[in-house]
Design an enzyme around this catalytic site. Structure first.
Site, PDB file in Angstrom:
ATOM      1  N   CYS A 196       0.885  -1.171   0.000  1.00 51.88           N
ATOM      2  CA  CYS A 196       0.000   0.000   0.000  1.00 51.88           C
ATOM      3  C   CYS A 196       0.918   1.215   0.000  1.00 51.88           C
ATOM      4  O   CYS A 196       1.633   1.466   0.956  1.00 51.88           O
ATOM      5  CB  CYS A 196      -0.856  -0.035   1.270  1.00 51.88           C
ATOM      6  SG  CYS A 196      -1.899   1.394   1.498  1.00 51.88           S
ATOM      7  N   GLU A 255      -4.254  -8.730  -3.331  1.00 52.59           N
ATOM      8  CA  GLU A 255      -4.479  -8.645  -1.882  1.00 52.59           C
ATOM      9  C   GLU A 255      -3.692  -7.465  -1.353  1.00 52.59           C
ATOM     10  O   GLU A 255      -2.610  -7.164  -1.846  1.00 52.59           O
ATOM     11  CB  GLU A 255      -3.984  -9.954  -1.259  1.00 52.59           C
ATOM     12  CG  GLU A 255      -4.097 -10.038   0.223  1.00 52.59           C
ATOM     13  CD  GLU A 255      -2.766 -10.055   0.946  1.00 52.59           C
ATOM     14  OE1 GLU A 255      -2.765 -10.292   2.149  1.00 52.59           O
ATOM     15  OE2 GLU A 255      -1.708  -9.801   0.303  1.00 52.59           O
ATOM     16  N   ARG A 285      -7.672  -8.205   5.590  1.00 51.28           N
ATOM     17  CA  ARG A 285      -7.035  -7.766   4.349  1.00 51.28           C
ATOM     18  C   ARG A 285      -8.122  -7.493   3.311  1.00 51.28           C
ATOM     19  O   ARG A 285      -9.213  -8.069   3.380  1.00 51.28           O
ATOM     20  CB  ARG A 285      -6.113  -8.865   3.790  1.00 51.28           C
ATOM     21  CG  ARG A 285      -4.837  -9.098   4.619  1.00 51.28           C
ATOM     22  CD  ARG A 285      -3.888  -7.920   4.507  1.00 51.28           C
ATOM     23  NE  ARG A 285      -2.622  -8.121   5.170  1.00 51.28           N
ATOM     24  CZ  ARG A 285      -2.357  -7.794   6.442  1.00 51.28           C
ATOM     25  NH1 ARG A 285      -3.313  -7.262   7.197  1.00 51.28           N
ATOM     26  NH2 ARG A 285      -1.161  -7.975   6.949  1.00 51.28           N
TER      27      ARG A 285
END
Ligand SMILES: C[S@@+](CC[C@H](N)C(=O)[O-])C[C@H]1O[C@@H](n2cnc3c(N)ncnc32)[C@H](O)[C@@H]1O
Length: 419
Positions: free
Chosen positions: A95, A136, A185
């Site tokens: 991220c 993911e 997640r």
């Protein structure tokens, strides 16, 4: 729906990015998926422990590249590296800041920040157009960055929309589906879109993710949000979330043709539940150095305890009050564990490492094997020559294999065997 053709009777082909120690592959292979190419490169260490583990477990073949994905994509675009055609692109990617600079000449295309790995995925998707993506990330992706909530995910959605993909996402806590670890997640499944969006309520409840990980049937009504994202990534990057304090992205959603439907959905599960206690090794098998020495117990208790204390800010010298609540000491074993973090390994006392009671008045850390079990990896999967602290690090980075397996089962059904 467009598909890459593959020989009859062979399983769908997977390209695995950010492969780590192979959590995606472990979850996909039982459903007939074949990994035809993988990439893993750890930027922070010279030793490539994750890559070495992946090769030790799966073998070199057919192709596993230990190189920065950005450099691999440079080589692929220059025709020096061949990334094979595939049906599904998978990966757990970092991220980061996905903002886009406006290029002077729009025809030059997007200009994401250097080193941001989403743009490498984007390059690969642009080049290979796999029919499915299965990704993911941490759930923070839906809410970042702090000053412009939801912008990064909106940039990701609009860039996928512009490449012709539609997207389903769900935030999943593995413990809600019976797994022994609380690990939350966001799972993202994208596919080449048809000419029109599908029925959003149907997709949210009974799409790939809804079938894999069932949700309570709700009247979506007031919780349901629907909006359209601008088609220009630079515009989205500049303005998305600028006038709104919270992210519009709820824990489940569907985007098709730049229209977004999103809602908070609740999991439902009446299957078996595994606890931390269920996966613990017998104390006879736990090496002595996992036991906490009496001299360290005070530090562990302090770090895990509630505190309200005066501290001095290191940079400015300003005094401030530091407050934090307690976390359980020891960790309860009659439910799922807390999330494994990358700093789980090593004997140094810590607030976040797990400590369990031994039953004879002592406390101990979790062994690498127990950490593997919490993620559903086979015992000793990471016992491939790396230090024990690195084995814990790998599990802090990895995912719950059983969640991938459930989604992979649904994807396999959808992709089917070529006629
Ligand atoms: C969140 S982890 C994924 C873990 C994996 N799903 C597993 O089951 O072990 C992200 C991985 O990306 C790798 N990585 C980070 N930067 C990279 C880069 N520039 N190129 C390729 N891989 C990278 C890290 O070493 C790490 O293993």
């Amino acid at each position: 729906m467009s598909r890459v053709s593959r020989p009859k009777g062979t399983g769908p082909r997977v390209v695995e990015l950010f492969a780590g120690v192979g959590g995606f592959r472990l979850g996909m292979e039982p459903h007939g998926f074949r990994t035809v190419w993988a990439n893993q490169w750890e930027p922070s260490t010279r030793k490539q422990h994750a890559f070495d583990c992946y090769v030790a477990r799966f073998g070199e073949s057919p192709s596993h590249v230990n190189e920065d994905l950005e450099r691999v994509m440079d080589a692929a675009e220059a025709g020096r590296v061949e990334i094979p055609d595939h049906d599904v692109l998978v990966g757990g990617f970092p991220c980061q800041d996905y903002s886009v600079a406006r290029t002077l000449n729009q025809a030059l295309g997007l200009e994401g920040r250097k080193g941001v790995l989403w743009w490498q995925i984007h390059r690969l998707v642009t080049m290979k157009r796999p029919p499915f993506l299965f990704l993911e990330n941490v759930d923070r992706l839906l809410k970042s960055p702090a000053g412009q909530r939801g912008r990064d995910f909106a940039v990701m959605l609009v860039t996928l929309a512009n490449l012709g993909y539609e997207v389903e996402w769900r935030v999943v806590n593995a413990a809600d589906y019976g797994f022994p670890q609380k690990r939350r997640r966001v799972y993202i499944v994208a596919r080449l879109a048809g000419p029109e969006p599908r029925d959003a309520q149907e997709v949210l409840h009974r799409g790939t993710l809804g079938r894999a990980l069932p949700v309570v049937d709700t009247q979506l009504g007031q919780l349901f949000e629907s909006f359209v994202i601008d088609g220009d990534p630079a515009e989205v990057s500049e303005s998305f979330g600028a006038r709104r304090g919270e992210s519009p992205f709820r824990n489940a959603g569907y985007m098709s043709h730049r229209r977004v439907w999103t809602v908070d959905l609740a999991p439902t599960w009446d299957g078996p539940r595994t606890t931390l206690g269920d996966i613990l090794e017998p104390i006879e098998d736990v090496p002595e150095d996992y036991l906490v020495p009496d001299t360290q117990l005070g530090s562990w208790r302090y770090l895990k305890g509630a505190k309200r204390e005066q501290r001095i800010h290191k940079g400015s010298g300003t005094p401030y009050e530091y407050v934090e609540g307690a976390i359980p000491f020891p960790d309860p074993v009659d439910g799922p564990s807390r999330t494994i973090l990358t700093a789980e390994g090593g004997p140094t006392p810590s607030r976040f490492k797990h400590l369990v009671a031994t039953g004879d008045g002592r406390y101990r850390r979790l062994t690498p094997r127990e950490l593997e079990r919490l993620n559903g990896f086979p015992d000793d999967w990471t016992d491939t020559g790396m230090p024990e602290g690195r084995r814990a690090f790998m599990m802090g980075n990895a995912l719950v294999v059983g969640i991938v397996e459930r989604i992979a089962a649904e994807l396999a059904r959808e992709i089917g065997d070529p006629a």
